[in-house]
Structure formats: structure tokens, C-alpha cells
Design an enzyme around this catalytic site. Sequence first.
Site, PDB file in Angstrom:
ATOM      1  N   SER A 214       0.835  -1.206   0.000  1.00  0.00           N
ATOM      2  CA  SER A 214       0.000   0.000   0.000  1.00  0.00           C
ATOM      3  C   SER A 214       0.866   1.251   0.000  1.00  0.00           C
ATOM      4  O   SER A 214       1.952   1.262   0.582  1.00  0.00           O
ATOM      5  CB  SER A 214      -0.896   0.001   1.231  1.00  0.00           C
ATOM      6  OG  SER A 214      -1.646   1.194   1.259  1.00  0.00           O
ATOM      7  N   ASP A 221       2.166   9.437  10.301  1.00  0.00           N
ATOM      8  CA  ASP A 221       0.825   9.823  10.737  1.00  0.00           C
ATOM      9  C   ASP A 221      -0.260   9.458   9.736  1.00  0.00           C
ATOM     10  O   ASP A 221      -1.367  10.004   9.800  1.00  0.00           O
ATOM     11  CB  ASP A 221       0.771  11.340  10.988  1.00  0.00           C
ATOM     12  CG  ASP A 221       1.751  11.735  12.075  1.00  0.00           C
ATOM     13  OD1 ASP A 221       1.899  10.940  13.024  1.00  0.00           O
ATOM     14  OD2 ASP A 221       2.390  12.805  11.948  1.00  0.00           O
ATOM     15  N   LYS A 242       3.081  -3.857   7.189  1.00  0.00           N
ATOM     16  CA  LYS A 242       3.268  -4.222   5.768  1.00  0.00           C
ATOM     17  C   LYS A 242       4.696  -3.882   5.338  1.00  0.00           C
ATOM     18  O   LYS A 242       5.363  -4.652   4.645  1.00  0.00           O
ATOM     19  CB  LYS A 242       2.292  -3.445   4.875  1.00  0.00           C
ATOM     20  CG  LYS A 242       0.872  -4.010   4.830  1.00  0.00           C
ATOM     21  CD  LYS A 242       0.025  -3.182   3.866  1.00  0.00           C
ATOM     22  CE  LYS A 242      -1.452  -3.524   3.912  1.00  0.00           C
ATOM     23  NZ  LYS A 242      -1.812  -4.841   3.413  1.00  0.00           N
TER      24      LYS A 242
HETATM   25  P1  NAP Z   1      -9.121  -7.808   0.177  1.00  0.00           P
HETATM   26  O1  NAP Z   1     -10.295  -7.914  -0.718  1.00  0.00           O
HETATM   27  O2  NAP Z   1      -9.336  -7.161   1.519  1.00  0.00           O
HETATM   28  O3  NAP Z   1      -8.494  -9.243   0.352  1.00  0.00           O
HETATM   29  C1  NAP Z   1      -7.627  -9.601   1.365  1.00  0.00           C
HETATM   30  C2  NAP Z   1      -7.533 -11.106   1.325  1.00  0.00           C
HETATM   31  O4  NAP Z   1      -6.632 -11.556   2.337  1.00  0.00           O
HETATM   32  C3  NAP Z   1      -8.881 -11.796   1.565  1.00  0.00           C
HETATM   33  O5  NAP Z   1      -9.137 -12.683   0.522  1.00  0.00           O
HETATM   34  C4  NAP Z   1      -8.665 -12.560   2.867  1.00  0.00           C
HETATM   35  O6  NAP Z   1      -9.264 -13.832   2.904  1.00  0.00           O
HETATM   36  C5  NAP Z   1      -7.161 -12.756   2.842  1.00  0.00           C
HETATM   37  N1  NAP Z   1      -6.663 -13.005   4.185  1.00  0.00           N
HETATM   38  C6  NAP Z   1      -6.821 -12.221   5.277  1.00  0.00           C
HETATM   39  N2  NAP Z   1      -6.269 -12.814   6.333  1.00  0.00           N
HETATM   40  C7  NAP Z   1      -5.774 -14.004   5.915  1.00  0.00           C
HETATM   41  C8  NAP Z   1      -5.121 -15.083   6.551  1.00  0.00           C
HETATM   42  N3  NAP Z   1      -4.846 -15.045   7.858  1.00  0.00           N
HETATM   43  N4  NAP Z   1      -4.763 -16.166   5.814  1.00  0.00           N
HETATM   44  C9  NAP Z   1      -5.035 -16.212   4.486  1.00  0.00           C
HETATM   45  N5  NAP Z   1      -5.648 -15.207   3.812  1.00  0.00           N
HETATM   46  C10 NAP Z   1      -6.021 -14.130   4.527  1.00  0.00           C
HETATM   47  O7  NAP Z   1      -7.934  -7.048  -0.583  1.00  0.00           O
HETATM   48  P2  NAP Z   1      -8.000  -5.727  -1.444  1.00  0.00           P
HETATM   49  O8  NAP Z   1      -8.919  -4.706  -0.839  1.00  0.00           O
HETATM   50  O9  NAP Z   1      -8.183  -6.080  -2.864  1.00  0.00           O
HETATM   51  O10 NAP Z   1      -6.524  -5.155  -1.193  1.00  0.00           O
HETATM   52  C11 NAP Z   1      -5.378  -5.803  -1.739  1.00  0.00           C
HETATM   53  C12 NAP Z   1      -4.143  -5.189  -1.101  1.00  0.00           C
HETATM   54  O11 NAP Z   1      -4.074  -3.798  -1.423  1.00  0.00           O
HETATM   55  C13 NAP Z   1      -4.120  -5.252   0.417  1.00  0.00           C
HETATM   56  O12 NAP Z   1      -2.803  -5.465   0.848  1.00  0.00           O
HETATM   57  C14 NAP Z   1      -4.571  -3.879   0.848  1.00  0.00           C
HETATM   58  O13 NAP Z   1      -4.120  -3.504   2.124  1.00  0.00           O
HETATM   59  C15 NAP Z   1      -3.902  -3.037  -0.226  1.00  0.00           C
HETATM   60  N6  NAP Z   1      -4.481  -1.703  -0.455  1.00  0.00           N
HETATM   61  C16 NAP Z   1      -5.823  -1.483  -0.312  1.00  0.00           C
HETATM   62  C17 NAP Z   1      -6.318  -0.207  -0.577  1.00  0.00           C
HETATM   63  C18 NAP Z   1      -7.795   0.072  -0.518  1.00  0.00           C
HETATM   64  O14 NAP Z   1      -8.208   1.150  -0.957  1.00  0.00           O
HETATM   65  N7  NAP Z   1      -8.585  -0.837  -0.010  1.00  0.00           N
HETATM   66  C19 NAP Z   1      -5.467   0.817  -0.963  1.00  0.00           C
HETATM   67  C20 NAP Z   1      -4.111   0.544  -1.116  1.00  0.00           C
HETATM   68  C21 NAP Z   1      -3.638  -0.725  -0.871  1.00  0.00           C
HETATM   69  P3  NAP Z   1     -10.878 -14.023   3.039  1.00  0.00           P
HETATM   70  O15 NAP Z   1     -11.414 -13.636   1.697  1.00  0.00           O
HETATM   71  O16 NAP Z   1     -11.063 -15.425   3.345  1.00  0.00           O
HETATM   72  O17 NAP Z   1     -11.308 -13.114   4.144  1.00  0.00           O
END
Ligand code: NAP
Length: 351
Positions: A214, A221, A242
Site C-alpha cells: 500500500s 501519521d 506491511k
Molecule cells: P481484500 O479484498 O481485503 O483481500 C484480502 C484477502 O486476504 C482476503 O481474501 C482474505 O481472505 C485474505 N486473508 C486475510 N487474512 C488471511 C489469513 N490469515 N490467511 C489467508 N488469507 C487471509 O484485498 P484488497 O482490498 O483487494 O486489497 C489488496 C491489497 O491492497 C491489500 O494489501 C490492501 O491492504 C492493499 N491496499 C488497499 C487499498 C484500498 O483502498 N482498499 C489501498 C491501497 C492498498 P478471506 O477472503 O477469506 O477473508
Amino acid sequence: LGLGLGLGLRFGLGISLSAGLSESPTPQAELYFFSLQPYAMMRLALAAALLLALLGASDALKVLVTGAAGRTGSLVLQQLVKAGDQFETKALVRTEKSGKKLRRKMNRRLLSRGDPKFSKEAIVSADVTSTEALASAMDGCDALVVCTSAVPKPKMRSILKFMWKKMVLRKADPGRPEFTWASGPPEDVDWTGQKNQFDAAVAAGVKHVVLVGSMGGTQKDNFLNSIGEGKDGGPGNILAWKRKAEKYLIETGLTYTIVHPGGLLNEKGQQRQLRVGVDDELLADAYRSIPRADVARVCVHALTSDKYRNRSFDLASFKAGEGAVTEELDALIDSLEGKNCDYGKTPELVA
Ligand code: NAP
């Protein structure tokens, strides 16, 4: 496999025939030789077929996608499968329930294109906070795409309180909702869980790790560090955990590609101009979002492009309709002129 078997039978038989001929002095002896050696010939033919089939199969890059039921992970998986024979793809999901959900989602798309279903056997359930199933999941893989993450989940009571203050009491500062973690806190999922994956990757001989992280990791902050609770009762520090895992990955010596996207959007990919940066410089701009499908596209491209090896960078897009749609992903990374994120700029939030 068919081609391997066909060629194997043809050449295997050919080899057996010529081997038999060179050892047989007379035409009668030749006939005698062939009548006595059918099993040897068949074995030779089958061995050659197997060898050719194995050689053929080894062309595909074997990729494990973790967090594959997630919103970005499932898009990476879809794009790998869509690429056809170039990749042999496996998915790691947290629970069997997530696996079923993923298979339904994949098959809706695959069947609508007339493609075969996504094999049940290609989905492994494992919690990355435990090392148990990781070794077997990574066995035989060439590359790993990590899309696992702790998932912040707003607490219902705090949302109601927030709405009440904002909409009924019309307070200028209604505060903000509180968050918990859907599947474990960042220290467990983003640090221990990723470290476990990298250790298993080293042990299994995986060559390349593509990691979706990310933007914001240089900012002490940053709001994202403050959401949810950590194991010590302090803030969740998701970006800091991360970042710690990224440093660990680099230190393993594995080839890496670390992508730090800005705000993720559920929109179609390949419709926007993409841009890259380092050390959160893109956060200075008002717009820094990107469709998940474009993040997935960059991850898939990174698996086969030398230009993305041992790179860590930030990724965002311009608004839809602004600029020219990015087609050339090698040119995109070239625009960084070799710059990589500097991990010396990581704030010390977690030990
Ligand atoms: P997401 O849909 O939240 O998916 C995360 C996945 O991780 C889910 O499939 C979850 O499994 C799995 N997971 C969580 N804990 C686990 C564990 N203990 N063992 C195995 N699997 C596990 O992801 P996303 O929103 O597409 O984000 C992808 C990445 O981009 C992440 O690193 C996020 O932090 C980063 N990011 C997000 C944003 C944003 O705007 N949301 C912005 C920048 C970066 P389940 O499906 O079974 O729960």
C-alpha cells in the site's frame, strides 16, 4: 500432453525400431527381435512420451496467488487463467468458504467465455498465520503473488453513533467510525502471515514474489496506521507492519516486485492512464486512486518482465478520461528511470 504423447509414440517407436535393427544381423533375426521385444518397445515409447509431455508442461510458469478470494487477488487469478497456457495457476484462500466463493466467481466468468471450470484441486485453504499448509501449497511453484491483507471492518455501533452525530445532531466534527479486523490484526496477517509466506517460498525454491502492499508506508501519521487496534492495545499500524514485511522480503534475496497502490477502485481495468512513483510522492496529488483490475494487470505483467524484477514502487492512475490509456507496462516502469522505494524512509512505528 497430446502432442507429447503423439511425438513420444512416434519417436519412441522409431528409436526402438532402429535400436532393434542395429542389433539384428538377418531379416529373420529382425522379425524374431520384434516379436520378442514388444514390451521393451512400448516402455521406451511411453518413457519418451512422458519425457516430452513433462518438457512441454514445464513451459508454463507455475504461480500461487494468495489472498486469492480477495478483491485484488481474484482479479490476479482471473487474468492469469485468461492468459492461457503461459501460466499454471493455484489459489490460496483463508477458509474453505472463501474457496467456494472464489470458485463460483471464477466459474461464472470462465463458463461465460466457454472455458473449462477452475479446478477444485487448484484451490488450497490455509491461514497464512500458520506455517502448516504453506509448504505444500508452494511446492513446485515458480512464483508467488501475495494479495493477503488484514481487512479493516467498521464496528456497527460506531457507524450508528457517527451517523447520529453527523445527520441528526449535525455536528461539525462527528468523529469517525471505529474499526476491528475481519481476519486478524495486521501484526498477524501483514507481518507474520507475509513472513511465513516468504519463508515457505524460499524453502520451496520459488524464484519471484510479487507483493501488493500500500501507498503511505513512509508516513508516520498516515490515517491507515491509526485504524483498528493492534495486539498491544495501541493502533493497528497496518502500513508499518506491511512495510516491515517488505523489508524482510527484500532481505530474503528472492526476486521481488513490490507494488504500493493508492486507493483501490472496483472498476474496469485498461481504461486509464497509470502512473508510478516512489516514497509516497504521488500522495501529494489530489487524485491517487487506481482500479484493482489495473493493479492485477501490473502484477501479472511483472511475472514475465525483467524490468519489474527487484523493484518497489507506488502505483496510481489519472481519473478516467484524463490522459492516454496506458498500454505499455514496461514503458510505465521505465518512467521511474530505475528509482525504487527507499526503505530507509520507513518510520519506526513497530519493532
Ligand atoms: P481484500 O479484498 O481485503 O483481500 C484480502 C484477502 O486476504 C482476503 O481474501 C482474505 O481472505 C485474505 N486473508 C486475510 N487474512 C488471511 C489469513 N490469515 N490467511 C489467508 N488469507 C487471509 O484485498 P484488497 O482490498 O483487494 O486489497 C489488496 C491489497 O491492497 C491489500 O494489501 C490492501 O491492504 C492493499 N491496499 C488497499 C487499498 C484500498 O483502498 N482498499 C489501498 C491501497 C492498498 P478471506 O477472503 O477469506 O477473508
